[in-house]
Design a protein around this motif. Structure first.
Motif, short mmCIF file in Angstrom:
data_model
loop_
_atom_site.label_atom_id
_atom_site.label_comp_id
_atom_site.label_asym_id
_atom_site.label_seq_id
_atom_site.Cartn_x
_atom_site.Cartn_y
_atom_site.Cartn_z
N ARG A 1 46.11 46.06 29.95
CA ARG A 1 47.13 47.23 30.22
C ARG A 1 46.30 47.88 31.33
O ARG A 1 45.02 48.00 31.65
CB ARG A 1 46.93 48.29 28.99
N GLU B 1 50.15 52.42 35.11
CA GLU B 1 50.56 52.40 33.49
C GLU B 1 51.87 53.00 33.70
O GLU B 1 52.74 52.48 32.76
CB GLU B 1 49.37 53.15 32.64
N SER C 1 45.92 45.23 38.01
CA SER C 1 45.18 46.31 37.78
C SER C 1 43.68 46.34 38.06
O SER C 1 43.18 47.34 38.29
CB SER C 1 45.35 46.74 36.22
#
Length: 236
Positions: A34, A60, A81
């Motif tokens: 994530r 996010e 990320s």
């Protein structure tokens, strides 16, 4: 010497990008891919975890728009990320937010890297399919050796894909972040407001779409908002 220092940063960062990218689909799918996790880790590897966290929070919001399910094509946010969090750390210290120029570049790099990563995953699956095609008879017969070999091959390719993508994107984006930081003239408040407004709009659109597509989403959202607000108030 400067390039040597950059390479010293790239090696561990590429390994982190490989592991986090592996988590997206292959293994172990423990949610470390994530953006809020991967970017924080990327920033922490370069000594600025808070800068990575801020960048990861922005990414996010963007990642809420896409879900990695089925045969759909989606951005590969894991490796992206990590790179974005590392880029956000340019010019930042351990206890500071990212510099506004690096922050804007990091979010942009995260978006680009996510889409390049999604494309690379398609190519990876095509390579795995080509590797598996001559072994269909062994797979049909339930050969344990063939199944294990195919699994190991697939994860190895995925690991190499993440490492290569992470290293190349960081090497390309870091000089850009340094350059933009040196020439950025827009005020900090305005710069951050523009980025935050843009990503918040995407997140709001994704949530609004879920409200109309998934039963019970509104109740869960209101309950989560209430619990989160109570926790914040209790800590104040």
């Amino acid at each position: 010497m400067e390039w040597f220092a950059v390479l010293i940063d790239v090696i561990p960062l590429a390994l982190l990008a490989a592991v986090v990218g592996l988590d997206v689909v292959s293994f172990p799918q423990a949610m470390i891919s994530r953006p809020i996790v991967g970017a924080t880790l990327g920033g922490a590897f370069l000594g600025a975890p808070e800068a990575g966290l801020v960048c990861g929070t922005a990414l996010e919001c963007l990642a809420l728009e896409s879900l990695p399910v089925g045969a759909s094509r989606y951005p590969e946010w894991g490796t992206a990320s990590v790179v974005a969090g590392a880029v956000a750390s340019v010019g930042a210290t351990r206890s500071s937010f990212p510099d506004v120029g690096a922050f804007a570049v990091a979010v942009l790099v995260g978006i680009v890297a996510g889409w390049v990563g999604g494309w690379s995953m398609v190519k990876q699956r095509q390579l795995i399919a080509a590797f598996a095609r001559p072994r269909l008879d062994q797979l049909a017969s339930g050969s344990r050796k063939t199944v294990v070999g195919l699994q190991v091959f697939g994860m190895t390719v995925d690991l190499a894909r993440g490492a290569l993508l992470g290293a190349l994107m960081f090497l390309a984006a870091r000089p850009l972040a340094v350059l933009v930081n040196a020439r950025w003239t827009v005020g900090e408040d305005v710069s951050r407001a523009i980025v935050v407004t843009a990503v918040a709009a995407v997140a709001a659109a994704a949530v609004w779409k879920d409200f109309h597509a998934i039963s019970g989403t509104r109740r869960l959202f209101v309950a989560s908002l209430a619990v989160g607000t109570l926790l914040v108030v209790a800590r104040a």
